[in-house]
Scaffold this motif. Sequence first.
Motif, PDB file in Angstrom:
ATOM      1  N   MET A   1     -11.180 -32.599   1.053  1.00 44.79           N
ATOM      2  CA  MET A   1     -11.449 -31.194   1.350  1.00 44.79           C
ATOM      3  C   MET A   1     -12.584 -30.684   0.473  1.00 44.79           C
ATOM      4  O   MET A   1     -12.722 -31.079  -0.679  1.00 44.79           O
ATOM      5  N   SER A   2     -13.430 -29.807   1.031  1.00 48.22           N
ATOM      6  CA  SER A   2     -14.521 -29.213   0.272  1.00 48.22           C
ATOM      7  C   SER A   2     -13.977 -28.235  -0.766  1.00 48.22           C
ATOM      8  O   SER A   2     -12.770 -28.047  -0.898  1.00 48.22           O
ATOM      9  N   GLU A   3     -14.866 -27.606  -1.491  1.00 52.25           N
ATOM     10  CA  GLU A   3     -14.472 -26.674  -2.540  1.00 52.25           C
ATOM     11  C   GLU A   3     -13.499 -25.619  -2.011  1.00 52.25           C
ATOM     12  O   GLU A   3     -13.725 -24.996  -0.976  1.00 52.25           O
ATOM     13  N   THR A   4     -12.397 -25.419  -2.730  1.00 48.15           N
ATOM     14  CA  THR A   4     -11.372 -24.464  -2.306  1.00 48.15           C
ATOM     15  C   THR A   4     -11.889 -23.030  -2.423  1.00 48.15           C
ATOM     16  O   THR A   4     -12.411 -22.634  -3.468  1.00 48.15           O
ATOM     17  N   VAL A   5     -11.738 -22.247  -1.336  1.00 46.08           N
ATOM     18  CA  VAL A   5     -12.159 -20.842  -1.363  1.00 46.08           C
ATOM     19  C   VAL A   5     -10.987 -19.892  -1.159  1.00 46.08           C
ATOM     20  O   VAL A   5     -11.070 -18.703  -1.495  1.00 46.08           O
ATOM     21  N   VAL A   6      -9.873 -20.400  -0.605  1.00 48.94           N
ATOM     22  CA  VAL A   6      -8.651 -19.602  -0.458  1.00 48.94           C
ATOM     23  C   VAL A   6      -7.487 -20.436  -0.960  1.00 48.94           C
ATOM     24  O   VAL A   6      -7.267 -21.561  -0.499  1.00 48.94           O
ATOM     25  N   LYS A   7      -6.754 -19.886  -1.925  1.00 46.88           N
ATOM     26  CA  LYS A   7      -5.589 -20.594  -2.466  1.00 46.88           C
ATOM     27  C   LYS A   7      -4.362 -19.686  -2.331  1.00 46.88           C
ATOM     28  O   LYS A   7      -4.267 -18.635  -2.959  1.00 46.88           O
ATOM     29  N   VAL A   8      -3.424 -20.122  -1.495  1.00 43.03           N
ATOM     30  CA  VAL A   8      -2.164 -19.403  -1.293  1.00 43.03           C
ATOM     31  C   VAL A   8      -1.096 -20.133  -2.103  1.00 43.03           C
ATOM     32  O   VAL A   8      -0.851 -21.325  -1.888  1.00 43.03           O
ATOM     33  N   LYS A   9      -0.488 -19.435  -3.042  1.00 46.32           N
ATOM     34  CA  LYS A   9       0.440 -20.087  -3.973  1.00 46.32           C
ATOM     35  C   LYS A   9       1.797 -19.379  -3.990  1.00 46.32           C
ATOM     36  O   LYS A   9       1.908 -18.237  -4.433  1.00 46.32           O
ATOM     37  N   ASN A  10       2.803 -20.057  -3.469  1.00 41.50           N
ATOM     38  CA  ASN A  10       4.203 -19.587  -3.521  1.00 41.50           C
ATOM     39  C   ASN A  10       4.367 -18.158  -3.006  1.00 41.50           C
ATOM     40  O   ASN A  10       5.115 -17.360  -3.570  1.00 41.50           O
ATOM     41  N   VAL A  11       3.679 -17.847  -1.926  1.00 38.00           N
ATOM     42  CA  VAL A  11       3.717 -16.477  -1.399  1.00 38.00           C
ATOM     43  C   VAL A  11       5.026 -16.218  -0.658  1.00 38.00           C
ATOM     44  O   VAL A  11       5.468 -17.011   0.181  1.00 38.00           O
ATOM     45  N   GLY A  12       5.616 -15.090  -0.985  1.00 39.48           N
ATOM     46  CA  GLY A  12       6.808 -14.623  -0.288  1.00 39.48           C
ATOM     47  C   GLY A  12       6.639 -13.167   0.105  1.00 39.48           C
ATOM     48  O   GLY A  12       5.891 -12.424  -0.531  1.00 39.48           O
ATOM     49  N   ARG A  13       7.305 -12.769   1.178  1.00 32.61           N
ATOM     50  CA  ARG A  13       7.265 -11.370   1.611  1.00 32.61           C
ATOM     51  C   ARG A  13       8.626 -10.999   2.178  1.00 32.61           C
ATOM     52  O   ARG A  13       9.139 -11.632   3.098  1.00 32.61           O
ATOM     53  N   THR A  14       9.217  -9.951   1.572  1.00 33.69           N
ATOM     54  CA  THR A  14      10.510  -9.428   2.004  1.00 33.69           C
ATOM     55  C   THR A  14      10.330  -7.989   2.462  1.00 33.69           C
ATOM     56  O   THR A  14       9.741  -7.170   1.750  1.00 33.69           O
ATOM     57  N   PHE A  15      10.825  -7.685   3.648  1.00 32.06           N
ATOM     58  CA  PHE A  15      10.799  -6.317   4.159  1.00 32.06           C
ATOM     59  C   PHE A  15      12.164  -5.688   3.936  1.00 32.06           C
ATOM     60  O   PHE A  15      13.200  -6.307   4.190  1.00 32.06           O
ATOM     61  N   VAL A  16      12.150  -4.442   3.449  1.00 33.12           N
ATOM     62  CA  VAL A  16      13.389  -3.730   3.133  1.00 33.12           C
ATOM     63  C   VAL A  16      13.486  -2.499   4.018  1.00 33.12           C
ATOM     64  O   VAL A  16      12.510  -1.759   4.192  1.00 33.12           O
ATOM     65  N   SER A  17      14.651  -2.276   4.582  1.00 33.87           N
ATOM     66  CA  SER A  17      14.883  -1.079   5.395  1.00 33.87           C
ATOM     67  C   SER A  17      16.207  -0.441   4.988  1.00 33.87           C
ATOM     68  O   SER A  17      17.037  -1.062   4.326  1.00 33.87           O
ATOM     69  N   GLY A  18      16.401   0.819   5.410  1.00 35.89           N
ATOM     70  CA  GLY A  18      17.629   1.526   5.096  1.00 35.89           C
ATOM     71  C   GLY A  18      17.596   2.168   3.721  1.00 35.89           C
ATOM     72  O   GLY A  18      16.638   2.020   2.954  1.00 35.89           O
ATOM     73  N   ASP A  19      18.655   2.889   3.389  1.00 38.49           N
ATOM     74  CA  ASP A  19      18.761   3.548   2.087  1.00 38.49           C
ATOM     75  C   ASP A  19      19.586   2.693   1.137  1.00 38.49           C
ATOM     76  O   ASP A  19      19.937   1.550   1.441  1.00 38.49           O
ATOM     77  N   LYS A  20      19.922   3.262  -0.013  1.00 39.64           N
ATOM     78  CA  LYS A  20      20.649   2.499  -1.025  1.00 39.64           C
ATOM     79  C   LYS A  20      22.014   2.037  -0.526  1.00 39.64           C
ATOM     80  O   LYS A  20      22.487   0.959  -0.871  1.00 39.64           O
ATOM     81  N   LYS A  21      22.654   2.876   0.305  1.00 44.96           N
ATOM     82  CA  LYS A  21      23.983   2.538   0.794  1.00 44.96           C
ATOM     83  C   LYS A  21      23.935   1.509   1.920  1.00 44.96           C
ATOM     84  O   LYS A  21      24.890   0.757   2.122  1.00 44.96           O
ATOM     85  N   ASP A  22      22.870   1.513   2.654  1.00 46.08           N
ATOM     86  CA  ASP A  22      22.754   0.620   3.807  1.00 46.08           C
ATOM     87  C   ASP A  22      21.441  -0.153   3.738  1.00 46.08           C
ATOM     88  O   ASP A  22      20.670  -0.192   4.688  1.00 46.08           O
ATOM     89  N   ARG A  23      21.219  -0.747   2.613  1.00 46.59           N
ATOM     90  CA  ARG A  23      19.977  -1.489   2.373  1.00 46.59           C
ATOM     91  C   ARG A  23      20.004  -2.841   3.093  1.00 46.59           C
ATOM     92  O   ARG A  23      20.980  -3.598   2.995  1.00 46.59           O
ATOM     93  N   LYS A  24      18.927  -3.123   3.829  1.00 43.33           N
ATOM     94  CA  LYS A  24      18.822  -4.400   4.530  1.00 43.33           C
ATOM     95  C   LYS A  24      17.514  -5.072   4.155  1.00 43.33           C
ATOM     96  O   LYS A  24      16.489  -4.415   4.045  1.00 43.33           O
ATOM     97  N   GLU A  25      17.572  -6.366   3.958  1.00 41.96           N
ATOM     98  CA  GLU A  25      16.375  -7.147   3.614  1.00 41.96           C
ATOM     99  C   GLU A  25      16.116  -8.218   4.667  1.00 41.96           C
ATOM    100  O   GLU A  25      17.053  -8.841   5.170  1.00 41.96           O
ATOM    101  N   PHE A  26      14.859  -8.393   4.982  1.00 40.61           N
ATOM    102  CA  PHE A  26      14.450  -9.457   5.895  1.00 40.61           C
ATOM    103  C   PHE A  26      13.373 -10.279   5.199  1.00 40.61           C
ATOM    104  O   PHE A  26      12.314  -9.767   4.850  1.00 40.61           O
ATOM    105  N   ILE A  27      13.654 -11.552   4.982  1.00 40.47           N
ATOM    106  CA  ILE A  27      12.701 -12.436   4.314  1.00 40.47           C
ATOM    107  C   ILE A  27      11.768 -13.017   5.376  1.00 40.47           C
ATOM    108  O   ILE A  27      12.157 -13.898   6.145  1.00 40.47           O
ATOM    109  N   ALA A  28      10.547 -12.512   5.410  1.00 39.02           N
ATOM    110  CA  ALA A  28       9.572 -12.971   6.408  1.00 39.02           C
ATOM    111  C   ALA A  28       8.885 -14.257   5.976  1.00 39.02           C
ATOM    112  O   ALA A  28       8.598 -15.122   6.818  1.00 39.02           O
TER     113      ALA A  28
END
Length: 254
Positions: A1-28
Motif C-alpha cells: 500500500m502507498s503512503e497512508t493518508v487515512v487511518k481509522v483506529k478502533n472507532v466506535g459510535r453509540t447512539f443514545v435515545s430517551g431520558d435517564k429513566k428510559d435510556r436506550k443505546e444502539f451500538i452502530a
Amino acid sequence: MSETVVKVKNVGRTFVSGDKKDRKEFIALEEVSFEVGRGEFVSLLGPSGCGKSTLLKIISGLLPATSGSVEITEQGNDKVPPFGFVFQDSVLLPWRTALDNALFPFEIMGKREKSDEKHVRELFALAKLVGFEESYPRQLSGGMKQRVSIVRALSYNPPILLMDEPFGALDAITRDNLNNVLLEIWESTRKTVIFVTHSISEAVYLSDRIIVMGTKPGRVLKDMKVTLPRPRNEDTKLSPEFYVYVRELREMLK
C-alpha cells in the motif's frame, strides 16, 4: 500500500435515545480499524444497518466518534477542506445551473476565479457533461445529476473523495454506466476514494481494496485486496477472477 493518508483506529459510535429513566443505546460501530493509502480506491461493503454511512461521516468529521480516532495526514491547500463528499442524493440547488452548482463550493469559501471555472469545465468533460453546463437540475436525468455532484465534490481539488452510495437509487444500466465514468475520472485524477456500497459486484469492479463490514454491531469482517488488472471495463465482469471475488464476498455476507 502507498503512503497512508487515512487511518481509522478502533472507532466506535453509540447512539443514545430517551431520558435517564428510559435510556436506550444502539451500538452502530465497534472497534473499526483500517488504513487507506494515497490514490487508493477503497470500498466499504456491507448490508444495510452495518454503519457504513455513519463511518463515512465520522471520517469526514460530520459526526464525532464515541471512541477511537481518525487520523488524516492528507490536507487540502489554501484552507480548502481535504474532502469532497458525494451524498446518496445529488442535493443540487434547483435554481442554479449545473455549472453554477458545481462552482458553489467556491462561493462558500469566499473565492471564485476564472481559473476555477476553467477547471470545472474540464471536469464536466471528464464526466461526459459537455453541453449541459447551463441546464437546470429539473432538465437532467438522475444519473446526470449525480455526475454534477461528483464534479462539484472535485471542483476545489480535494485530495480525498468520500462517496456515500452515490448510485444506489439509479437503475442498473445507469449505475453501470456511471461506474465506468467514475473509473475514468479516478484514472485521470488519482484521488484517494472511500466509496460506500451494498453492491458486491460494484465493490469488486471499482476497488483496489474492500473493507467488508458486518452488523450488530458494525465491524470489519475482512480487509480484502482486489488484484484485477486495470484499467477495467465490461469485459472485467466476465472474467473468472471477477466471479471468484463475488462468490467469496457473497458467502462472507450471508
